[in-house]
Design a protein around this motif. Structure first.
Motif, PDB file in Angstrom:
ATOM      1  N   LEU A 114      -2.058  12.061  -7.275  1.00 11.98           N
ATOM      2  CA  LEU A 114      -1.224  11.574  -6.184  1.00 11.98           C
ATOM      3  C   LEU A 114      -2.036  10.694  -5.244  1.00 11.98           C
ATOM      4  O   LEU A 114      -3.110  11.078  -4.791  1.00 11.98           O
ATOM      5  CB  LEU A 114      -0.639  12.757  -5.404  1.00 11.98           C
ATOM      6  N   HIS A 115      -1.526   9.500  -4.978  1.00 14.69           N
ATOM      7  CA  HIS A 115      -2.135   8.563  -4.036  1.00 14.69           C
ATOM      8  C   HIS A 115      -1.184   8.349  -2.866  1.00 14.69           C
ATOM      9  O   HIS A 115       0.033   8.422  -3.018  1.00 14.69           O
ATOM     10  CB  HIS A 115      -2.376   7.198  -4.700  1.00 14.69           C
ATOM     11  N   SER A 116      -1.755   8.059  -1.723  1.00 17.55           N
ATOM     12  CA  SER A 116      -0.957   7.658  -0.565  1.00 17.55           C
ATOM     13  C   SER A 116      -1.360   6.253  -0.161  1.00 17.55           C
ATOM     14  O   SER A 116      -2.540   5.915  -0.145  1.00 17.55           O
ATOM     15  CB  SER A 116      -1.179   8.625   0.607  1.00 17.55           C
ATOM     16  N   VAL A 117      -0.365   5.431   0.116  1.00 17.08           N
ATOM     17  CA  VAL A 117      -0.581   4.068   0.582  1.00 17.08           C
ATOM     18  C   VAL A 117      -0.085   3.988   2.017  1.00 17.08           C
ATOM     19  O   VAL A 117       1.046   4.404   2.312  1.00 17.08           O
ATOM     20  CB  VAL A 117       0.179   3.041  -0.285  1.00 17.08           C
ATOM     21  N   TYR A 118      -0.908   3.469   2.903  1.00 16.82           N
ATOM     22  CA  TYR A 118      -0.565   3.416   4.321  1.00 16.82           C
ATOM     23  C   TYR A 118      -0.213   1.979   4.708  1.00 16.82           C
ATOM     24  O   TYR A 118      -0.937   1.044   4.385  1.00 16.82           O
ATOM     25  CB  TYR A 118      -1.740   3.934   5.160  1.00 16.82           C
ATOM     26  N   LEU A 119       0.910   1.843   5.401  1.00 16.45           N
ATOM     27  CA  LEU A 119       1.423   0.536   5.808  1.00 16.45           C
ATOM     28  C   LEU A 119       1.473   0.442   7.319  1.00 16.45           C
ATOM     29  O   LEU A 119       1.629   1.457   8.014  1.00 16.45           O
ATOM     30  CB  LEU A 119       2.832   0.314   5.246  1.00 16.45           C
ATOM     31  N   ASP A 120       1.379  -0.788   7.835  1.00 17.13           N
ATOM     32  CA  ASP A 120       1.497  -0.967   9.278  1.00 17.13           C
ATOM     33  C   ASP A 120       2.964  -1.100   9.677  1.00 17.13           C
ATOM     34  O   ASP A 120       3.865  -0.904   8.855  1.00 17.13           O
ATOM     35  CB  ASP A 120       0.659  -2.158   9.758  1.00 17.13           C
ATOM     36  N   CYS A 121       3.210  -1.424  10.927  1.00 18.93           N
ATOM     37  CA  CYS A 121       4.583  -1.464  11.440  1.00 18.93           C
ATOM     38  C   CYS A 121       5.411  -2.578  10.818  1.00 18.93           C
ATOM     39  O   CYS A 121       6.638  -2.583  10.941  1.00 18.93           O
ATOM     40  CB  CYS A 121       4.581  -1.584  12.965  1.00 18.93           C
ATOM     41  N   GLN A 122       4.760  -3.534  10.139  1.00 15.88           N
ATOM     42  CA  GLN A 122       5.472  -4.601   9.448  1.00 15.88           C
ATOM     43  C   GLN A 122       5.456  -4.397   7.930  1.00 15.88           C
ATOM     44  O   GLN A 122       5.679  -5.333   7.175  1.00 15.88           O
ATOM     45  CB  GLN A 122       4.857  -5.959   9.812  1.00 15.88           C
ATOM     46  N   ALA A 123       5.197  -3.160   7.517  1.00 20.29           N
ATOM     47  CA  ALA A 123       5.182  -2.775   6.100  1.00 20.29           C
ATOM     48  C   ALA A 123       4.142  -3.548   5.301  1.00 20.29           C
ATOM     49  O   ALA A 123       4.338  -3.854   4.123  1.00 20.29           O
ATOM     50  CB  ALA A 123       6.568  -2.941   5.472  1.00 20.29           C
ATOM     51  N   ARG A 124       3.003  -3.832   5.940  1.00 17.94           N
ATOM     52  CA  ARG A 124       1.891  -4.479   5.249  1.00 17.94           C
ATOM     53  C   ARG A 124       0.844  -3.435   4.863  1.00 17.94           C
ATOM     54  O   ARG A 124       0.609  -2.483   5.599  1.00 17.94           O
ATOM     55  CB  ARG A 124       1.255  -5.558   6.142  1.00 17.94           C
ATOM     56  N   TYR A 125       0.224  -3.671   3.727  1.00 16.07           N
ATOM     57  CA  TYR A 125      -0.772  -2.743   3.181  1.00 16.07           C
ATOM     58  C   TYR A 125      -1.979  -2.630   4.111  1.00 16.07           C
ATOM     59  O   TYR A 125      -2.562  -3.633   4.520  1.00 16.07           O
ATOM     60  CB  TYR A 125      -1.208  -3.236   1.797  1.00 16.07           C
ATOM     61  N   ILE A 126      -2.359  -1.390   4.444  1.00 14.70           N
ATOM     62  CA  ILE A 126      -3.604  -1.127   5.180  1.00 14.70           C
ATOM     63  C   ILE A 126      -4.667  -0.631   4.210  1.00 14.70           C
ATOM     64  O   ILE A 126      -5.722  -1.226   4.053  1.00 14.70           O
ATOM     65  CB  ILE A 126      -3.390  -0.079   6.287  1.00 14.70           C
ATOM     66  N   THR A 127      -4.383   0.483   3.531  1.00 12.12           N
ATOM     67  CA  THR A 127      -5.296   1.033   2.538  1.00 12.12           C
ATOM     68  C   THR A 127      -4.549   2.061   1.702  1.00 12.12           C
ATOM     69  O   THR A 127      -3.410   2.434   2.013  1.00 12.12           O
ATOM     70  CB  THR A 127      -6.523   1.688   3.216  1.00 12.12           C
ATOM     71  N   ASP A 128      -5.174   2.512   0.631  1.00  8.40           N
ATOM     72  CA  ASP A 128      -4.620   3.614  -0.153  1.00  8.40           C
ATOM     73  C   ASP A 128      -5.745   4.588  -0.449  1.00  8.40           C
ATOM     74  O   ASP A 128      -6.915   4.211  -0.526  1.00  8.40           O
ATOM     75  CB  ASP A 128      -3.985   3.110  -1.460  1.00  8.40           C
ATOM     76  N   GLU A 129      -5.380   5.860  -0.608  1.00  9.85           N
ATOM     77  CA  GLU A 129      -6.379   6.903  -0.811  1.00  9.85           C
ATOM     78  C   GLU A 129      -5.852   7.975  -1.754  1.00  9.85           C
ATOM     79  O   GLU A 129      -4.651   8.259  -1.789  1.00  9.85           O
ATOM     80  CB  GLU A 129      -6.757   7.546   0.535  1.00  9.85           C
ATOM     81  N   HIS A 130      -6.765   8.569  -2.498  1.00 13.22           N
ATOM     82  CA  HIS A 130      -6.438   9.701  -3.348  1.00 13.22           C
ATOM     83  C   HIS A 130      -6.054  10.873  -2.448  1.00 13.22           C
ATOM     84  O   HIS A 130      -6.789  11.215  -1.523  1.00 13.22           O
ATOM     85  CB  HIS A 130      -7.663  10.050  -4.207  1.00 13.22           C
ATOM     86  N   LEU A 131      -4.916  11.483  -2.720  1.00 12.70           N
ATOM     87  CA  LEU A 131      -4.427  12.562  -1.874  1.00 12.70           C
ATOM     88  C   LEU A 131      -4.552  13.922  -2.537  1.00 12.70           C
ATOM     89  O   LEU A 131      -4.913  14.907  -1.886  1.00 12.70           O
ATOM     90  CB  LEU A 131      -2.972  12.292  -1.491  1.00 12.70           C
ATOM     91  N   ALA A 132      -4.237  14.007  -3.837  1.00  9.17           N
ATOM     92  CA  ALA A 132      -4.280  15.307  -4.507  1.00  9.17           C
ATOM     93  C   ALA A 132      -4.175  15.116  -6.010  1.00  9.17           C
ATOM     94  O   ALA A 132      -3.794  14.053  -6.499  1.00  9.17           O
ATOM     95  CB  ALA A 132      -3.131  16.200  -4.026  1.00  9.17           C
ATOM     96  N   GLU A 133      -4.533  16.169  -6.742  1.00 11.82           N
ATOM     97  CA  GLU A 133      -4.249  16.244  -8.172  1.00 11.82           C
ATOM     98  C   GLU A 133      -2.935  17.008  -8.324  1.00 11.82           C
ATOM     99  O   GLU A 133      -2.656  17.927  -7.564  1.00 11.82           O
ATOM    100  CB  GLU A 133      -5.361  16.986  -8.909  1.00 11.82           C
ATOM    101  N   GLY A 134      -2.149  16.612  -9.315  1.00 12.38           N
ATOM    102  CA  GLY A 134      -0.927  17.353  -9.568  1.00 12.38           C
ATOM    103  C   GLY A 134       0.343  16.555  -9.354  1.00 12.38           C
ATOM    104  O   GLY A 134       1.417  17.034  -9.666  1.00 12.38           O
ATOM    105  N   GLY A 135       0.235  15.322  -8.831  1.00 11.27           N
ATOM    106  CA  GLY A 135       1.388  14.439  -8.753  1.00 11.27           C
ATOM    107  C   GLY A 135       2.445  14.864  -7.761  1.00 11.27           C
ATOM    108  O   GLY A 135       2.177  15.509  -6.753  1.00 11.27           O
ATOM    109  N   GLY A 136       3.701  14.506  -8.072  1.00 14.95           N
ATOM    110  CA  GLY A 136       4.807  14.702  -7.139  1.00 14.95           C
ATOM    111  C   GLY A 136       5.013  16.137  -6.717  1.00 14.95           C
ATOM    112  O   GLY A 136       5.410  16.421  -5.594  1.00 14.95           O
ATOM    113  N   ALA A 137       4.734  17.085  -7.603  1.00 14.04           N
ATOM    114  CA  ALA A 137       4.959  18.490  -7.275  1.00 14.04           C
ATOM    115  C   ALA A 137       4.035  18.978  -6.166  1.00 14.04           C
ATOM    116  O   ALA A 137       4.307  19.991  -5.527  1.00 14.04           O
ATOM    117  CB  ALA A 137       4.752  19.350  -8.524  1.00 14.04           C
ATOM    118  N   GLU A 138       2.917  18.254  -5.941  1.00 11.64           N
ATOM    119  CA  GLU A 138       1.950  18.671  -4.928  1.00 11.64           C
ATOM    120  C   GLU A 138       2.186  18.005  -3.578  1.00 11.64           C
ATOM    121  O   GLU A 138       1.462  18.270  -2.621  1.00 11.64           O
ATOM    122  CB  GLU A 138       0.528  18.341  -5.411  1.00 11.64           C
TER     123      GLU A 138
END
Length: 213
Positions: A114-138
Motif C-alpha cells: 500500500l502506497h499513499s500519494v499526497y496532494l496539495d490544495c490544487q490536487a498536485r503531486y507532493i510526494t508518495d510513500e510506502h504505507l503498509a504491506e497487505g494492500g487495501g485490506a490494511e
C-alpha cells in the motif's frame, strides 16, 4: 472537471522479449550486458521480475555483483527521474508519465503493498510513500499515520494505491468497503480521498473513475 471521471481502467502494453532484452542490456551496460540480460530474463521470465528482484538474487543468477549493482542503480534512477517529472504536476491519470511511475512502483511484487500519494490544495503531486504491506485490506489500520503525514506535508487530499499480485486490477468487496469508510473518516478531518487506485500488472483501476467514491 474531474480528471478521473471518465476513467475506469488505464493499461500500458508490456514490451516484447527482444525489446526487453535490449532495454535490460542498455541498463546494465558494459561488455557483458547482452549475455547478462539474456541470462537474467531466461531465469526470471520477464523484465518486470528482473527489475523487482533483490540485489542478492540478481548477483546470484548473473554470477556478477557488478551487474546487480548496476541494475539496482538504474532502477532507482528511473523511478527518481519519473518522480521528478510528476512533482507538483496535477494528479491526472491520463498523464502517461504518471501511469508509468505508478505501475513501476509495484512491478513484479509478489505481495500486496500500500502506497499513499499526497496532494496539495490544487490536487498536485507532493510526494508518495510506502504505507503498509497487505494492500487495501490494511488501509483501515493506517489512518493515524496517514493523517499525521498529510498534516505534516500540508496535504489536503490523498490518493491510496495498492497492487494485486494476481494481475487482476478490479477492486474486491473489501477494497470498496474499507475505501468508503476511510473516505468518511478523512472527510471529518477535512482531508479528501481523491482516489484509490489498484495496480494489476500493467493496468490501473481507478475507484473514482468507476464511481466507487
Amino acid at each position: 472537471s474531474d480528471p478521473a471521471a471518465d476513467l475506469r481502467h488505464v493499461g500500458l502494453h508490456p514490451a516484447g522479449k527482444e525489446e526487453q532484452t535490449a532495454l535490460l542490456a542498455d541498463l546494465i551496460g558494459g561488455d557483458d550486458a547482452a549475455a547478462a540480460a539474456r541470462l537474467l530474463l531466461g531465469s526470471l521470465g520477464s523484465l518486470s521480475r528482473v527489475m523487482s528482484a533483490s540485489v542478492e538474487a540478481i548477483a546470484r543468477l548473473a554470477g556478477n555483483e557488478g551487474v546487480a549493482a548496476r541494475i539496482a542503480a538504474a532502477r532507482a534512477a528511473v523511478l527518481g527521474a519519473q518522480r521528478e517529472n510528476i512533482r507538483r504536476a496535477a494528479f491526472d491519470l491520463r498523464d502517461v508519465q504518471l501511469q508509468r511511475y505508478i505501475i513501476g512502483l509495484f512491478k513484479g511484487l509478489a505481495i500486496e503493498r500500500l502506497h499513499s500519494v499526497y496532494l496539495d490544495c490544487q490536487a498536485r503531486y507532493i510526494t508518495d510513500e510506502h504505507l503498509a504491506e497487505g494492500g487495501g485490506a490494511e488501509v483501515g489500520g493506517c489512518l493515524r499515520p496517514l493523517v499525521a503525514r498529510a498534516f505534516e506535508l500540508g496535504s489536503r487530499a490523498v490518493v491510496l494505491v495498492h497492487n494485486h499480485p494476481s494481475g487482476e486490477a478490479s477492486p474486491s468487496a473489501a477494497d470498496v468497503a474499507v475505501t468508503r469508510r476511510l473516505t468518511r473518516s478523512l472527510g471529518e478531518l477535512e482531508i479528501a480521498l481523491f482516489d484509490h487506485l489498484i495496480v494489476g500488472g500493467t493496468t490501473i483501476h481507478s475507484m473514482r473513475g468507476a464511481g466507487l467514491l
